[in-house]
Design an enzyme around this catalytic site. Sequence first.
Site, PDB file in Angstrom:
ATOM      1  CB  SER A 140      -5.898   1.340  13.781  1.00 26.40           C
ATOM      2  OG  SER A 140      -6.706   2.426  14.200  1.00 26.40           O
TER       3      SER A 140
ATOM      4  N   GLY B  59       0.823  -1.207   0.000  1.00 31.39           N
ATOM      5  CA  GLY B  59       0.000   0.000   0.000  1.00 31.39           C
ATOM      6  C   GLY B  59       0.853   1.252   0.000  1.00 31.39           C
TER       7      GLY B  59
ATOM      8  CE1 TYR C  46      -8.835   0.849   9.253  1.00 39.65           C
ATOM      9  CE2 TYR C  46      -9.250   1.539  11.510  1.00 39.65           C
ATOM     10  CZ  TYR C  46      -8.451   1.532  10.391  1.00 39.65           C
ATOM     11  OH  TYR C  46      -7.239   2.177  10.421  1.00 39.65           O
TER      12      TYR C  46
ATOM     13  N   GLY D 124      -0.892   8.003   0.362  1.00 41.49           N
ATOM     14  CA  GLY D 124      -0.961   8.213   1.802  1.00 41.49           C
ATOM     15  C   GLY D 124       0.350   7.998   2.524  1.00 41.49           C
TER      16      GLY D 124
ATOM     17  N   GLY E 107       1.886   5.295   3.295  1.00 34.76           N
ATOM     18  CA  GLY E 107       2.753   4.291   2.678  1.00 34.76           C
ATOM     19  C   GLY E 107       3.681   4.899   1.652  1.00 34.76           C
TER      20      GLY E 107
END
Length: 281
Positions: free
Chosen positions: A143, A12, A166, A16, A18
Amino acid sequence: MELKNKTVLVTGSTDGVGRVVAERLGAAGARVLVHGRDEGRGKATVAAIEAKGGRAEFLVADLASLAEARRLAEAVRASTDRLDILINNAGVGTGGQGAKRQVSADGYELRFAVNYLAGFLLTSELLPLLKKSAPARIVNVASAGQQAIDFDDVMLTHGYSGVRAYCQSKLAQILFTIDLAEQLKGSGVTVNALHPASYMDTTMVRQAGVTPWSSVETGAGAILNLASSSALEGRSGLYFDGQRESRADAQAYDERARRLLRTLSLELTGQPSSTSREQHS
């Protein structure tokens, strides 16, 4: 860990945080294996790294498919004979208000499949290469949003919400991190997880309808800390909030929950059981 001439895969990494991580790795002299779903964005990321004197290659794969996760591992093995750092960063956000339940190419709940299961499989496939390259590191980008896994309904067929999906998938990454750290003792490969920063200015956050209040640079700094800090040499199975060692949800420290998740994950990805793997390793 000195980054110069190290080979690093960042999933990824065409957008963003990444992408920022990939560009900073390139600037530090690492060879960066850039991963994403979009060929155009991938080539643009490689070009940005090369424009600053770095080395990078793009590997395309859609991690909503376990077959593509396996193909990505094959592409990594074909392109390098060593892998010093694996950063599992690719993910799907909450989807915002009213997010509908979606499934992966394999029929699994999408966020569990992309955020956790693809990284589980990719890591398993690349472990021999990481061990051969030891000392090596695995960084799982999780997260602070965490929710205990309901092992009676992991795929969230009842009471679905994008936020719940998520948060469950991100906690699964942390359970996996702690579990894998135990398995890797003595191998020279460490694995740690982190919450990079809250509500970074990323596409994922904006799609969720949230106004960003952290920079991707802050998050990238936290990820790179786990990837390269000399203070973390030999330290494994940890969870960080930014650059500060922290504690995850209580379920992460439940050995039974980790065992249940490992058994389920091996089954869903079509891998042999732990006992069988140990006999053949």
